[in-house]
Structures are given as structure tokens and as C-alpha cells.
Write an enzyme that holds these catalytic residues in place. Sequence first.
Site, mmCIF file in Angstrom:
data_model
loop_
_atom_site.group_PDB
_atom_site.id
_atom_site.type_symbol
_atom_site.label_atom_id
_atom_site.label_comp_id
_atom_site.label_asym_id
_atom_site.label_seq_id
_atom_site.Cartn_x
_atom_site.Cartn_y
_atom_site.Cartn_z
ATOM 1 N N SER A 139 23.421 85.922 40.420
ATOM 2 C CA SER A 139 22.744 85.025 39.482
ATOM 3 C C SER A 139 21.976 85.774 38.388
ATOM 4 C CB SER A 139 21.773 84.111 40.233
ATOM 5 O OG SER A 139 21.049 83.318 39.317
ATOM 6 N N SER A 162 19.684 84.110 36.703
ATOM 7 C CA SER A 162 18.448 83.340 36.538
ATOM 8 C C SER A 162 17.184 84.194 36.613
ATOM 9 C CB SER A 162 18.397 82.219 37.573
ATOM 10 O OG SER A 162 19.363 81.240 37.282
ATOM 11 N N THR A 187 21.407 75.693 43.726
ATOM 12 C CA THR A 187 22.796 75.833 43.317
ATOM 13 C C THR A 187 23.715 75.623 44.512
ATOM 14 O OG1 THR A 187 24.333 77.221 42.052
ATOM 15 C CG2 THR A 187 22.886 78.355 43.625
ATOM 16 N N LYS A 242 23.052 71.320 46.361
ATOM 17 C CA LYS A 242 22.513 70.398 45.355
ATOM 18 C C LYS A 242 22.362 68.962 45.864
ATOM 19 C CE LYS A 242 23.939 72.904 41.208
ATOM 20 N NZ LYS A 242 24.674 72.839 39.927
ATOM 21 N N ASN A 280 19.030 70.002 41.028
ATOM 22 C CA ASN A 280 19.123 71.449 40.841
ATOM 23 C C ASN A 280 17.770 72.089 40.544
ATOM 24 O OD1 ASN A 280 18.882 70.673 37.991
ATOM 25 N ND2 ASN A 280 19.574 72.766 37.563
ATOM 26 N N ASP A 283 20.478 70.534 34.995
ATOM 27 C CA ASP A 283 21.850 70.851 34.573
ATOM 28 C C ASP A 283 22.353 69.793 33.593
ATOM 29 O OD1 ASP A 283 22.236 73.183 35.996
ATOM 30 O OD2 ASP A 283 23.072 72.181 37.752
ATOM 31 N N GLY A 312 36.888 69.026 40.049
ATOM 32 C CA GLY A 312 35.905 69.107 41.118
ATOM 33 C C GLY A 312 35.260 67.761 41.379
ATOM 34 N N TYR A 321 29.435 81.047 34.761
ATOM 35 C CA TYR A 321 28.980 81.929 33.682
ATOM 36 C C TYR A 321 29.057 83.409 34.028
ATOM 37 C CZ TYR A 321 24.801 82.084 36.584
ATOM 38 O OH TYR A 321 23.949 82.243 37.645
ATOM 39 N N GLY A 373 29.633 78.766 30.947
ATOM 40 C CA GLY A 373 28.396 78.073 31.258
ATOM 41 C C GLY A 373 27.113 78.762 30.842
#
Length: 261
Positions: free
Chosen positions: A14, A16, A61, A65, A86, A101, A125, A216, A237
Site C-alpha cells: 500500500s 497510503s 481495504t 470492506k 472504507n 472511495d 467484480g 494502483y 486507481g
Amino acid sequence: MEHVGLLGKNISYSRSPEIHNKYYYEHGIQLDYKIFDVNYDNISNFVKNLRINKIVGFNVTIPYKTEIIKYLDDIDSSADIIGAVNTVLVTNEKLIGYNTDYYGFIKSLGISGFNVNSKTALIIGNGGSARCIFTALKDLNIKSIHVIARDTLKSKANLHGADIFLNLSDYQDGINLEPYDIVVNCTPIGGPNYIHDKLFNITKVNPDALVYDINYGNKESQLLSQARQKGAQVMNGSLMLKNQAVKAMNIWIDYLSERGK
């Protein structure tokens, strides 16, 4: 120092922490963003010890979720409609769930200049991320949404209101994406843990279409690479990630500001 972070499974990739901690450092905010890589069996303990561990908020994530919802005391209206969370705010009294999101995806489309009004979409999905994108596209006045996934029954249950449900196993020889103006991959296929996996072969694509992979970790997944080679616009993303992060930051920072008054 208090903490925020990301709850998930196998998420060492990640970005983040990099995004959040850079912002907190530059703005003198006393928060530290961590990775909370937690097994399913340990989620309950993670939640129980949030305040002991000085965690005032966390993102969520794959694959938690929807699972996290049962631990929350309250849920924001958009997250309630989507059925997936999220972002969680940890107050002294409550755990409150949000879906940033949703905001990040809409913001990313606005930045790209791609207008989905009255167009046709294919969502790949049927999990929490797919629910989020489904709701966002509906709110942006999309004309029609088709869903393709491995489990059609789950798609019909989770994305009730889509126009057509397709089974991914029926398209192993290739799929024609020409009917779609926007295609959004909401599965982890193509992300860091599934870099070499392929969803399907694209036989045709609308050259005016946008093929969007919410993963991403790679600049260009196999799906995006195929679509670009066929002449479509492509997008990963990264913008969605950055803009959902800003929204989550604001939720946590606003709470800390109010708490400090």
C-alpha cells in the site's frame, strides 16, 4: 502520538502510509499512519483494542470492506447505500463508517474530464469496491450498467438494479468491450498481489471508451495494457486513491480539531 492506518490482508504494497504521513508531516499534524495487516480471526481483537492502541481512525481495504460494518455503531448515508465501508472514525463513544472511495472515484473522473452521463458501463467484480463504483455511476446518471464476475448469483444480490449480469467463465476465449463507454475493474486482479493474472482477452474496444482499473500498484495492469493497445483511453486507481485519502484525512482531522476545543 495517535495513530491512523489501513486495515486489510496482504497489504504491504500500500502507498497510503506514504501519502498520509507526508501530508501530516508537512502540516504539523500529530498523526502517524500505519499498516494493520490483520487475519480475519483477529479483526475482533483489533477493533476491541483501538482506543488502547490510540487509533483514532483507519481505512479498510480488501477483504474487509463489508465485514467491518458489523463492528460499527453508526454509518454514513453514502456508505449505508453502498453497503461497504472504507474509512472508520474512532471517537470516544462510537465507531463511525464512511465510504470515501465513492468520493475518490467521482473526483478522479472529474479530473480526467470523462463524462459518464447517459453512457453504458461494464463493472468487473461484485464485492465492496464494485458496490461503490455502481452507486457512484448511478449518481453520475449513467444510462446502463452491466456486471461481469465469476459468481452471477452474488452479482445479482450485491448489485441489484444492474441491467445485465454476465458470467466471467463464459468469456475465457475473449470479450468484446465495444458496447461499453466505460469499463471499471473492481477486482484485485491486476493489483500487486495478482500482477500476472489476467481477467480476459479483449477482442474489441470502443476507441472513445475509458477502461479504468481501480488497482494502483502497477502503472498499467494487463487489462489497461490490452485496452490501450486496442486504442481505448486508460486510467489506473492512483487518482482515486489520492482523493479518497484526502476525504478520509479531513474526517479524522476535523474530529481531532473539534475534540480539542
